[in-house]
Design an enzyme around this catalytic site. Structure first.
Site, PDB file in Angstrom:
ATOM      1  N   CYS A 107     -11.417   3.074  -8.475  1.00 49.40           N
ATOM      2  CA  CYS A 107     -11.049   2.903  -7.074  1.00 49.40           C
ATOM      3  C   CYS A 107      -9.969   3.946  -6.807  1.00 49.40           C
ATOM      4  CB  CYS A 107     -10.514   1.486  -6.851  1.00 49.40           C
ATOM      5  SG  CYS A 107      -9.811   1.244  -5.213  1.00 49.40           S
ATOM      6  N   CYS A 134       7.646   7.986  -4.991  1.00 48.46           N
ATOM      7  CA  CYS A 134       6.615   8.111  -3.948  1.00 48.46           C
ATOM      8  C   CYS A 134       7.257   7.825  -2.578  1.00 48.46           C
ATOM      9  CB  CYS A 134       5.474   7.130  -4.210  1.00 48.46           C
ATOM     10  SG  CYS A 134       4.891   7.168  -5.917  1.00 48.46           S
ATOM     11  N   CYS A 167       6.631   4.591  -0.490  1.00 47.59           N
ATOM     12  CA  CYS A 167       6.505   3.286  -1.128  1.00 47.59           C
ATOM     13  C   CYS A 167       7.756   2.406  -1.059  1.00 47.59           C
ATOM     14  CB  CYS A 167       6.094   3.450  -2.581  1.00 47.59           C
ATOM     15  SG  CYS A 167       5.729   1.855  -3.354  1.00 47.59           S
ATOM     16  N   CYS A 191      10.466   0.286  -9.038  1.00 52.98           N
ATOM     17  CA  CYS A 191       9.646   1.294  -9.719  1.00 52.98           C
ATOM     18  C   CYS A 191      10.407   2.613  -9.863  1.00 52.98           C
ATOM     19  CB  CYS A 191       8.358   1.509  -8.928  1.00 52.98           C
ATOM     20  SG  CYS A 191       7.243   2.689  -9.706  1.00 52.98           S
ATOM     21  N   CYS A 213      -7.316  -7.974  -6.646  1.00 50.11           N
ATOM     22  CA  CYS A 213      -6.674  -6.760  -7.147  1.00 50.11           C
ATOM     23  C   CYS A 213      -5.199  -7.023  -7.419  1.00 50.11           C
ATOM     24  CB  CYS A 213      -6.851  -5.643  -6.122  1.00 50.11           C
ATOM     25  SG  CYS A 213      -6.086  -4.110  -6.649  1.00 50.11           S
ATOM     26  N   ARG A 248     -13.034   1.795   1.757  1.00 48.17           N
ATOM     27  CA  ARG A 248     -12.197   0.634   2.077  1.00 48.17           C
ATOM     28  C   ARG A 248     -11.161   0.972   3.142  1.00 48.17           C
ATOM     29  NH1 ARG A 248     -12.150  -3.303  -1.491  1.00 48.17           N
ATOM     30  NH2 ARG A 248     -12.537  -1.887  -3.215  1.00 48.17           N
ATOM     31  N   CYS A 291      -9.642  -6.319 -10.404  1.00 46.67           N
ATOM     32  CA  CYS A 291      -9.180  -4.936 -10.272  1.00 46.67           C
ATOM     33  C   CYS A 291      -7.690  -4.930 -10.589  1.00 46.67           C
ATOM     34  CB  CYS A 291      -9.422  -4.454  -8.841  1.00 46.67           C
ATOM     35  SG  CYS A 291      -8.704  -2.832  -8.502  1.00 46.67           S
TER      36      CYS A 291
HETATM   37  N1  SAM Z   1       2.338   1.672  -9.114  1.00 42.82           N
HETATM   38  C1  SAM Z   1       0.949   1.826  -9.108  1.00 42.82           C
HETATM   39  C2  SAM Z   1       0.503   3.170  -8.561  1.00 42.82           C
HETATM   40  O1  SAM Z   1       1.250   3.809  -7.870  1.00 42.82           O
HETATM   41  O2  SAM Z   1      -0.636   3.534  -8.847  1.00 42.82           O
HETATM   42  C3  SAM Z   1       0.214   0.728  -8.364  1.00 42.82           C
HETATM   43  C4  SAM Z   1       0.744   0.171  -7.073  1.00 42.82           C
HETATM   44  S1  SAM Z   1       0.890   1.327  -5.712  1.00 42.82           S
HETATM   45  C5  SAM Z   1       1.818   0.399  -4.539  1.00 42.82           C
HETATM   46  C6  SAM Z   1      -0.776   1.428  -5.077  1.00 42.82           C
HETATM   47  C7  SAM Z   1      -1.049   2.346  -3.911  1.00 42.82           C
HETATM   48  O3  SAM Z   1      -0.572   1.761  -2.717  1.00 42.82           O
HETATM   49  C8  SAM Z   1      -0.409   3.706  -3.908  1.00 42.82           C
HETATM   50  O4  SAM Z   1      -1.119   4.620  -4.696  1.00 42.82           O
HETATM   51  C9  SAM Z   1      -0.479   4.100  -2.448  1.00 42.82           C
HETATM   52  O5  SAM Z   1      -1.635   4.861  -2.196  1.00 42.82           O
HETATM   53  C10 SAM Z   1      -0.535   2.758  -1.722  1.00 42.82           C
HETATM   54  N2  SAM Z   1       0.658   2.553  -0.885  1.00 42.82           N
HETATM   55  C11 SAM Z   1       1.899   2.265  -1.315  1.00 42.82           C
HETATM   56  N3  SAM Z   1       2.771   2.153  -0.274  1.00 42.82           N
HETATM   57  C12 SAM Z   1       2.047   2.397   0.843  1.00 42.82           C
HETATM   58  C13 SAM Z   1       2.379   2.446   2.236  1.00 42.82           C
HETATM   59  N4  SAM Z   1       3.613   2.259   2.667  1.00 42.82           N
HETATM   60  N5  SAM Z   1       1.392   2.693   3.120  1.00 42.82           N
HETATM   61  C14 SAM Z   1       0.125   2.899   2.685  1.00 42.82           C
HETATM   62  N6  SAM Z   1      -0.242   2.878   1.390  1.00 42.82           N
HETATM   63  C15 SAM Z   1       0.695   2.633   0.475  1.00 42.82           C
HETATM   64  C1  DTB Z   2      -4.631   0.932  -1.998  1.00 46.17           C
HETATM   65  O1  DTB Z   2      -5.109   2.058  -1.854  1.00 46.17           O
HETATM   66  N1  DTB Z   2      -3.940   0.277  -1.077  1.00 46.17           N
HETATM   67  C2  DTB Z   2      -3.446  -0.975  -1.581  1.00 46.17           C
HETATM   68  C3  DTB Z   2      -4.098  -1.036  -2.978  1.00 46.17           C
HETATM   69  N2  DTB Z   2      -4.721   0.230  -3.108  1.00 46.17           N
HETATM   70  C4  DTB Z   2      -3.292  -1.374  -4.165  1.00 46.17           C
HETATM   71  C5  DTB Z   2      -1.973  -1.099  -1.529  1.00 46.17           C
HETATM   72  C6  DTB Z   2      -1.413  -0.874  -0.158  1.00 46.17           C
HETATM   73  C7  DTB Z   2       0.060  -1.127  -0.202  1.00 46.17           C
HETATM   74  C8  DTB Z   2       0.703  -1.044   1.145  1.00 46.17           C
HETATM   75  C9  DTB Z   2       2.158  -1.251   1.103  1.00 46.17           C
HETATM   76  C10 DTB Z   2       2.609  -2.598   0.591  1.00 46.17           C
HETATM   77  O2  DTB Z   2       2.097  -3.644   1.038  1.00 46.17           O
HETATM   78  O3  DTB Z   2       3.510  -2.629  -0.258  1.00 46.17           O
HETATM   79 FE1  SF4 Z   3       5.830   3.010  -8.001  1.00 41.37          FE
HETATM   80 FE2  SF4 Z   3       5.176   2.620  -5.460  1.00 41.37          FE
HETATM   81 FE3  SF4 Z   3       4.790   4.993  -6.557  1.00 41.37          FE
HETATM   82 FE4  SF4 Z   3       3.248   2.876  -7.349  1.00 41.37          FE
HETATM   83  S1  SF4 Z   3       3.297   3.843  -5.311  1.00 41.37           S
HETATM   84  S2  SF4 Z   3       4.219   4.423  -8.644  1.00 41.37           S
HETATM   85  S3  SF4 Z   3       4.763   1.234  -7.136  1.00 41.37           S
HETATM   86  S4  SF4 Z   3       6.783   4.012  -6.226  1.00 41.37           S
END
Ligand code: SAM
Ligand code: DTB
Ligand code: SF4
Length: 330
Positions: free
Chosen positions: A194, A62, A65, A58, A102, A266, A134
């Site tokens: 959500c 973030c 992530c 991506c 989802c 959630r 979702c």
């Molecule tokens: N790329 C899209 C976005 O950012 O909206 C969708 C996927 S993203 C992985 C969805 C959500 O997962 C993020 O907004 C974040 O709140 C959560 N997330 C990602 N990595 C995480 C982590 N290491 N621990 C907890 N929540 C995480």
């Molecule tokens: C949300 O708030 N948490 C979920 C879902 N929406 C998409 C994602 C959590 C991702 C945690 C890190 C991972 O497994 O990559």
């Molecule tokens: Fe990309 Fe992860 Fe950020 Fe979603 S949370 S926009 S997958 S870097």
């Protein structure tokens, strides 16, 4: 000071949120549980299953992530999954008692074309299985949101993550305003929202409450509010953050429940790091939904055996899939 536990309000101040959050723990939990019982069945937990349908690479940065291309985390990348693979996962999820499926994609934003068309096909496929659909795909335009909705997508996940003030510490490649614009497009298209955030990224209590104030003061409360406890992934800038105080997390759940009494709150990422007792406190504080299964998007989750056992120890149960009440596991 007005902290009645059972009103739907959209004019919360940070001071009110802090007063709620800071009251003696038993008073806070009592108020949260009262609000919870007014709007929900306090014994029921709804389950959603996550599937990463496009993983890694991506362009966003973030800091939490594992899927950001900016960090070396060892996550294996793949393009949009075939419909048959996703159908099989959705059937499995339904069999195990999930009511919502989802699909997540590691995109900054959706782009029209082959990949988006493939996602629309996945939405139709999962809807065909009889699960609430979702998606979480990054930013959306108004017309993309409408196409998703028309294909049968019921909810869209798009998190604000933290307060507007702390946001810049975590993400530099998009703004809070960008996120709010997508949420607006989701609403206009008639999907449910959500939207939640992450705790444990080095933010203060004021930032956590700042997020709740943002969510609660939207013209409509999100139907679903995911509260994630940071999953610390090696290679990301937040890998070495301090552990969250469990009681602070429970307080936040209770505060969210009181400020947005109708929402599904959630208990999202981070359950691997939570004790059963902490999760039990979260349910008492008003959390009424979890992500089920062994995997979130790329990281581990407790899995059905553990969760089923916990539900039974607590005398609680899963919400049934209204379309298929017979296939729900105990
Ligand atoms: N790329 C899209 C976005 O950012 O909206 C969708 C996927 S993203 C992985 C969805 C959500 O997962 C993020 O907004 C974040 O709140 C959560 N997330 C990602 N990595 C995480 C982590 N290491 N621990 C907890 N929540 C995480
Ligand atoms: C949300 O708030 N948490 C979920 C879902 N929406 C998409 C994602 C959590 C991702 C945690 C890190 C991972 O497994 O990559
Ligand atoms: Fe990309 Fe992860 Fe950020 Fe979603 S949370 S926009 S997958 S870097």
């Amino acid at each position: 000071m007005h902290t009645d536990a059972q009103e739907i309000r959209h004019n919360w101040t940070p001071e009110e949120a802090l007063a709620l959050y800071s009251q003696p723990f038993p008073d806070l939990i009592f108020k949260a549980q009262s609000a919870h019982r007014k709007f929900h069945n306090h014994l029921e937990v709804q389950r959603s299953t996550l599937l990463s349908v496009k993983t890694g690479g991506c362009s966003e940065d973030c800091a939490y992530c594992p899927q950001s291309a900016h960090y070396k985390t060892g996550v294996e990348r793949h393009g949009v999954l075939p419909a048959e693979t996703v159908r099989a996962k959705a059937l499995e999820a339904k069999e195990s008692g999930s009511t919502r499926f989802c699909m997540g994609a590691a995109w900054r934003e959706v782009r029209d074309g082959k990949d988006f068309d493939a996602i629309l096909e996945l939405v139709r496929t999962v809807k065909g299985v009889g699960l609430e659909v979702c998606c979480t795909l990054g930013m959306l335009t108004e017309s993309q949101a409408a196409r998703l909705q028309e294909s049968g997508c019921y909810a869209y996940n798009h998190n604000l993550d933290t307060s507007p003030e702390y946001y810049g510490e975590v993400i530099s490649t998009r703004t809070y305003q960008d996120r709010l614009r997508t949420l607006d497009n989701v609403r206009k298209a008639g999907m449910t929202v959500c939207c939640g955030g992450i705790v444990g990224m080095g933010e203060g209590i004021a930032d956590r409450l700042g997020l709740l104030v943002q969510l609660a003061n939207q013209p409509e409360h999100p139907e679903s509010v995911p509260l994630n406890m940071l999953v610390k992934v090696e290679g990301t800038p937040l890998a070495k953050e301090e552990q969250v105080d469990p009681l602070e997390f429970v307080r936040l759940v209770a505060t969210a429940r009181i400020m947005m009494p109708e929402a599904m709150v959630r208990l999202s990422a981070g359950r691997m790091q939570m004790s059963d007792e902490m999760q039990a406190m979260c349910f008492v504080a008003g959390a009424n939904s979890i992500f089920a299964g062994e995997k979130l998007l790329t990281t581990a989750n407790p899995g059905d055996n553990h969760d089923n056992h916990l539900m039974s120890r607590l005398g609680m149960r899963y919400r049934e899939n209204r379309e298929c009440a017979t296939s729900v596991a105990a």
